[in-house]
Design an enzyme around this catalytic site. Sequence first.
Site, PDB file in Angstrom:
ATOM      1  N   ARG A  62       0.645  -1.317   0.400  1.00  0.00           N
ATOM      2  CA  ARG A  62       0.287  -0.413  -0.258  1.00  0.00           C
ATOM      3  C   ARG A  62       1.009   1.612   0.271  1.00  0.00           C
ATOM      4  O   ARG A  62       1.599   1.112   0.819  1.00  0.00           O
ATOM      5  CB  ARG A  62      -0.766   0.221   1.203  1.00  0.00           C
ATOM      6  N   HIS A 112      -7.252   0.757  -6.481  1.00  0.00           N
ATOM      7  CA  HIS A 112      -7.344   0.025  -5.696  1.00  0.00           C
ATOM      8  C   HIS A 112      -8.724  -0.949  -5.881  1.00  0.00           C
ATOM      9  O   HIS A 112      -9.676  -1.415  -5.406  1.00  0.00           O
ATOM     10  CB  HIS A 112      -8.755   0.547  -4.205  1.00  0.00           C
ATOM     11  N   GLN A 171      -9.891  -3.261  -3.615  1.00  0.00           N
ATOM     12  CA  GLN A 171     -11.748  -3.471  -2.949  1.00  0.00           C
ATOM     13  C   GLN A 171     -12.791  -3.735  -4.319  1.00  0.00           C
ATOM     14  O   GLN A 171     -13.791  -3.880  -3.398  1.00  0.00           O
ATOM     15  CB  GLN A 171     -11.658  -1.609  -2.540  1.00  0.00           C
ATOM     16  N   ASP A 199     -17.305   7.478  -1.608  1.00  0.00           N
ATOM     17  CA  ASP A 199     -15.945   7.257  -0.625  1.00  0.00           C
ATOM     18  C   ASP A 199     -15.657   8.550  -0.060  1.00  0.00           C
ATOM     19  O   ASP A 199     -16.133   9.762  -0.222  1.00  0.00           O
ATOM     20  CB  ASP A 199     -14.304   7.128  -1.317  1.00  0.00           C
ATOM     21  N   CYS A 209     -16.532   2.103   0.981  1.00  0.00           N
ATOM     22  CA  CYS A 209     -14.950   1.529   1.377  1.00  0.00           C
ATOM     23  C   CYS A 209     -14.489   0.784   2.325  1.00  0.00           C
ATOM     24  O   CYS A 209     -13.977   0.249   3.265  1.00  0.00           O
ATOM     25  CB  CYS A 209     -13.970   1.122   0.614  1.00  0.00           C
ATOM     26  N   ARG A 218     -14.070  -8.318   2.134  1.00  0.00           N
ATOM     27  CA  ARG A 218     -11.973  -7.600   1.459  1.00  0.00           C
ATOM     28  C   ARG A 218     -12.027  -8.960   1.242  1.00  0.00           C
ATOM     29  O   ARG A 218     -10.489  -9.419   1.036  1.00  0.00           O
ATOM     30  CB  ARG A 218     -11.860  -6.603   2.662  1.00  0.00           C
TER      31      ARG A 218
HETATM   32  N1  NVA Z   1      -9.611   6.857  -1.500  1.00  0.00           N
HETATM   33  C1  NVA Z   1      -9.113   6.050  -0.256  1.00  0.00           C
HETATM   34  C2  NVA Z   1      -9.869   4.952   0.054  1.00  0.00           C
HETATM   35  C3  NVA Z   1      -9.355   4.695   1.615  1.00  0.00           C
HETATM   36  C4  NVA Z   1      -9.394   2.857   2.152  1.00  0.00           C
HETATM   37  C5  NVA Z   1      -8.184   6.986   0.347  1.00  0.00           C
HETATM   38  O1  NVA Z   1      -6.533   6.546  -0.937  1.00  0.00           O
HETATM   39  O2  NVA Z   1      -7.715   6.805   1.682  1.00  0.00           O
HETATM   40  N1   CP Z   2     -11.226   0.448   2.349  1.00  0.00           N
HETATM   41  C1   CP Z   2      -9.814   0.128   2.927  1.00  0.00           C
HETATM   42  O1   CP Z   2      -9.117  -0.235   1.871  1.00  0.00           O
HETATM   43  O2   CP Z   2      -9.515  -0.353   4.394  1.00  0.00           O
HETATM   44  P1   CP Z   2      -8.212   0.180   4.775  1.00  0.00           P
HETATM   45  O3   CP Z   2      -7.391   1.584   4.729  1.00  0.00           O
HETATM   46  O4   CP Z   2      -9.321   0.377   6.549  1.00  0.00           O
HETATM   47  O5   CP Z   2      -7.342  -0.820   4.504  1.00  0.00           O
END
Ligand code: NVA
Ligand code: CP
Length: 310
Positions: free
Chosen positions: A105, A132, A135, A228, A268, A296
């Site tokens: 990540r 993502h 997700q 989101d 998400c 997930r």
């Molecule tokens: N768009 C959000 C998704 C978090 C799971 C981010 O990138 O922070």
């Molecule tokens: N939706 C998602 O990816 O959640 P986290 O940021 O908690 O991993």
Amino acid sequence: MSNDRDFLTLASIPASEWPALWRNAIALKAERAAGQRHHALDGKTVALVFEKASTRTRVSFEVGVYELGGHAVVLSSQGSQIARGEPIEDTARVLAGYCNAIMIRTFGQDRVEALAQWANVPVINGLSDLHHPCQLAADLMTVIERFGALDGLRYTWIGDGNNMANSWIEAAGLFGLDLTLACPDGYRPDQTILAEATARCAASGRGRITVTNDVAAASRGADVLSTDVWASMGQEAEAQQRQTAFAGYCIDDAMLAAAAPRAIVLHCLPAHRGEEIMGSVLDGAQSAAWQQAENRLHAQKAILQWQFAK
Ligand code: NVA
Ligand code: CP
């Protein structure tokens, strides 16, 4: 180097293989409930690298690897040499020497790609600024569970043209979805991903992708309403200005009432109740967010099984 079992975006797995993957995810879910054990990762170790915060991705991958018989090693950038500037190419080669797969990540998609290029084991994109895909694997599994299939539904995205929106667009191209995205001007999705997915829809004669700032028109009659946060990880300094830009982009009870009677709502998570979604919607009868979050685990186990299939 790289690996033909990398999962960097949804398109890393051919569209024709996704239905079997989701069938497997749904079977894994049922088998888990029945107490059945699995062994696809017996004796294997998976590195989970986090350069951003996580709750769901961290726990679902760690549990999923364990439930497939493997072992997960979690590495945060803080506390490792990553935050002190060790190049991703070096991290990739070293981790690949110890581990059988690597999930990352991170910020730029280029970091995911560099890791994949320099690691000779399968790499998974656990979220970048651009995509993502894990997700979306869970979101579409949830749609299949709720509606039986992906076809014949109207999908609507409300809010930021962010990583999630981009992955929805990629999904629309791959699976021929009818997708409308309502995004404020200046916060539209990635143009390259949009152009590629639109071309894919045109070539297959299936699916349609529309980007608009007409929130009411986008949400009217929708079967799947998704949103989101307005400020993603890394955009915290823009939170104030985004609150202004996204006024009117909240999924509230009135918007849900204008959607199809059978509509489900996806998020998400984490969510900001009262901003992009009202608590009454997220916690209401049409919310599928909790099923989506649980999925997930099952979807990622199916992705790991795909990566280690003989
Ligand atoms: N768009 C959000 C998704 C978090 C799971 C981010 O990138 O922070
Ligand atoms: N939706 C998602 O990816 O959640 P986290 O940021 O908690 O991993």
